[in-house]
Design a protein around this motif. Structure first.
Motif, PDB file in Angstrom:
ATOM      1  N   GLU A 100       1.976   1.719  -3.467  1.00 51.46           N
ATOM      2  CA  GLU A 100       0.858   2.162  -4.305  1.00 51.46           C
ATOM      3  C   GLU A 100       0.543   3.644  -4.104  1.00 51.46           C
ATOM      4  O   GLU A 100       0.161   4.335  -5.052  1.00 51.46           O
ATOM      5  N   SER A 112      -2.526  -6.236  -5.775  1.00 43.78           N
ATOM      6  CA  SER A 112      -2.868  -5.040  -5.015  1.00 43.78           C
ATOM      7  C   SER A 112      -2.802  -5.323  -3.520  1.00 43.78           C
ATOM      8  O   SER A 112      -2.932  -6.468  -3.081  1.00 43.78           O
ATOM      9  N   SER A 113      -2.608  -4.263  -2.746  1.00 46.59           N
ATOM     10  CA  SER A 113      -2.561  -4.426  -1.298  1.00 46.59           C
ATOM     11  C   SER A 113      -3.890  -4.964  -0.766  1.00 46.59           C
ATOM     12  O   SER A 113      -3.904  -5.747   0.196  1.00 46.59           O
ATOM     13  N   ARG A 169       0.834  -1.211   0.000  1.00 40.11           N
ATOM     14  CA  ARG A 169       0.000   0.000   0.000  1.00 40.11           C
ATOM     15  C   ARG A 169       0.866   1.257   0.000  1.00 40.11           C
ATOM     16  O   ARG A 169       0.545   2.244  -0.689  1.00 40.11           O
ATOM     17  N   THR A 194       5.308   2.162  -8.976  1.00 34.85           N
ATOM     18  CA  THR A 194       4.362   1.092  -9.278  1.00 34.85           C
ATOM     19  C   THR A 194       4.777  -0.159  -8.524  1.00 34.85           C
ATOM     20  O   THR A 194       5.956  -0.521  -8.506  1.00 34.85           O
ATOM     21  N   TRP A 195       3.819  -0.815  -7.908  1.00 36.27           N
ATOM     22  CA  TRP A 195       4.060  -2.059  -7.179  1.00 36.27           C
ATOM     23  C   TRP A 195       3.940  -3.229  -8.145  1.00 36.27           C
ATOM     24  O   TRP A 195       2.920  -3.408  -8.803  1.00 36.27           O
TER      25      TRP A 195
END
Length: 597
Positions: free
Chosen positions: A96, A106-107, A93, A101-102
């Motif tokens: 993000e 998504s977290s 997070r 960019t991770w």
């Protein structure tokens, strides 16, 4: 596509990610601790930044230090590899919400699937079978006992953020509940910064089957077949293969579709692994690993797909360009973890210098590593130094090719589990594909491992009785034009012990331990038994106090080394007169821990 990616990891997985980046025309950034300033991933990267001391909590787990390094480097994406922060939803997070960019799910998806109780509930909603147990965390011994009363012993207590057997404790009786609960919570806190645990029925002899998935941001979810990871010691995988030799075609299809159904329900993107336990023709969801796996390599070998490249492409917004029916499983692949461990000594971590490092090669052989000859392997991190991946047209050919490759793999100066791997290629249960997750811990004769180490291990792997020092020298000679290699052993004076339990009145100087300040030394007093550290690591707990009476074999402290807990025990009974370490303290091999008179 990104222009520059920071890899928030170390070792072979960092190099693996960087290689994928380079093939995509992406520059790479490494981070490193003080212990890794000469590490292979640092050598390979385009640029590198120090993020702190050797202790992982102060470097590779320091989120601000990682983000600060990314800003200094001007990176535009962060790939976490596996381990460390890879499954930390808070870090995902933070990335993000930053300018980066991770490269991962998504977290939100990580929270839904990374915490095991939430994942179990979600899978039930997706009509995926789960092992009977709790879908909410447990906090007290009484709650564990209630579950055991309902389903019967044994039960498994598992850390919510756990993986690789860490934070997993098996409870076989009511008397064990309190101790095992505390241990599981402590490991969860230490390894995953999450002390929350849950409980489920413990299956006695399952297969460990996992399905590799890829999902993009356009609603496409694909699976890349299954892997069999049943050969484990203390819940840690040592050999993985794909496809599984134990599944029928029908079961294989049902497990693959269940994995797709489950991650689709979680709105999951990027690469991930859905893990199942299989027993008596039934399968049960175990967990989702929301990251790249160590053993992703065998899936790549049988599908021809580069999973790490697809991680980067998906994170950059690309759509998967193949349908599920396009995924073709061809041949067979096996991965052997080349761990710096003493297989004949309960796989205890080993340290030392890679005096010789000459990996295998040839057709069907892949090496993923980040080391080279002359590197020093310490005890600060995971014990795996390389991976040998062998691929062939079928499992039979793969096993034969693996024999050849392991025989070629030459490592000296450091003990590894290559002799154990060579033993398994002669083991009937493994050759026939009949092994389960309990095979190594409960079925395999320990003596066979000792014999394998004596046969195929380094000259000093079996140890000696401490009476004399043995030096081996190698010579090359010619006799009548034929070349011979001759090993000559020189046996000298008694060697001074450098590790293990030693006596305070031995010929060596009294063991010493650093105090919290790190500058002064605390001299051990008395002439009793001094229990010393057999390896470099961190003290997780001290089980005794001054004045306690102990018996031979009692645990005096628990030492964490290379992500494994090791009980430090006494060789004789007596009274504890001195405790020279405390919880959380780092120790070196040979440091004094406790004195007993």
């Amino acid at each position: 596509m990104f222009s520059k990616v920071l890899v928030a990891n170390r070792g072979e997985i960092a190099v693996r990610v960087m290689r994928a980046c380079k093939e995509l025309g992406v520059r790479t950034v490494a981070v490193y601790s003080d212990a890794d300033k000469h590490g292979g991933h640092v050598r390979y990267a385009d640029e590198a930044y120090n993020v702190g001391p050797a202790r992982a909590a102060d470097s590779y787990l320091d989120q601000e230090a990682i983000l600060d390094a990314a800003r200094k480097a001007g990176a535009d994406a962060i790939h976490p590899g596996y381990g460390f922060l890879a499954e930390n939803a808070e870090f995902a997070r933070n990335v993000e919400e930053s300018e980066f960019t991770w490269v991962g799910p998504s977290s939100d998806a990580m929270e839904r699937l990374g915490e095991k109780t939430k994942a179990r509930a979600l899978m039930q909603e997706a009509d995926v079978p789960v092992v009977p147990g709790t879908t909410e965390p447990v906090e007290s011994p009484d709650q564990v006992k209630e579950i055991a009363d309902e389903y019967g012993y044994p039960v498994a207590i598992k850390a919510e953020g756990g993986g690789g057997g860490r934070g997993l404790k098996v409870v076989r009786s009511e008397e064990e509940v309190e101790e095992q609960l505390e241990t599981a919570q402590r490991e969860g806190e230490a390894y995953f910064d999450n002390a929350s645990v849950y409980v489920e029925k413990y299956l006695e002899a399952p297969r460990h089957i996992e399905v590799q998935i890829l999902a993009d941001h356009h609603g496409n979810v694909r699976h890349l077949g299954e892997r069999d990871c049943s050969l484990q010691r203390r819940h840690q995988k040592v050999i993985e293969e794909a496809p599984s030799p134990a599944l029928t075609d029908d079961l294989r299809e049902r497990i693959g579709e269940a994995a797709r159904r489950g991650v689709a329900e979680a709105d999951y993107t990027n690469a991930g692994t859905v893990e199942f336990l299989v027993e008596d023709g039934e399968f049960f969801f175990m967990e989702v690993n929301t990251r790249i796996q160590v053993e992703h390599t065998v899936s790549e070998e049988i599908t021809g797909l580069d999973i790490v490249k697809w991680q980067l492409r998906v994170a950059a917004g690309e759509e998967l360009d193949f349908e599920q029916d396009d995924v073709e499983i061809e041949g067979h692949a096996i991965e052997f973890r080349i761990n710096a461990e003493k297989a004949a000594q309960e796989f205890a971590p080993a340290t030392g210098e890679l005096k010789t490092y000459d990996p295998a090669g040839g057709i069907g052989v892949r090496i993923d590593d980040a080391v080279r000859q002359g590197d020093e392997i310490g005890g600060d991190y995971d014990s795996m130094i390389a991976k040998l991946i062998v691929a062939a047209s079928d499992r039979e050919e793969c096993l034969v090719r693996s024999e050849r490759a392991l025989a070629e793999y030459d490592i000296e100066g450091l003990e590894t589990i290559i002799p154990f791997h060579r033993l398994m290629l002669t083991d009937e249960a493994f050759i026939e594909g009949e092994h389960t997750t309990k095979y190594l811990d409960e079925k395999l004769d320990r003596e066979r491992i000792e014999q394998a180490v004596e046969k195929w291990g380094p000259a000093d792997a079996g140890g000696d009785d401490g009476d004399e020092e043995v030096t081996e020298r190698e010579f090359t000679v010619e006799v009548n034009g034929k070349r011979f290699e001759v090993n000559l052993e020189e046996r000298g004076a008694p060697a001074i012990p450098v590790s293990g339990n030693s006596s305070g009145n031995s010929a060596s100087r009294p063991p010493q331990a650093k105090d919290d300040g790190g500058d002064d030394e605390v001299v051990v007093e008395g002439d009793g038994e001094t229990v010393t550290a057999e390896m470099q690591g961190t003290i997780l707990s001290v089980e005794v106090e001054e004045g306690d009476e102990v018996a031979s074999g009692d645990v005096v402290c628990v030492l964490e080394a290379m992500k494994m807990e090791n009980d430090v025990t006494t060789q004789r009974g007596g009274t504890v007169t001195q405790v020279v370490v405390s919880e959380g303290e780092s120790v070196d091999m040979g440091d004094a821990l406790v004195v007993i008179e």
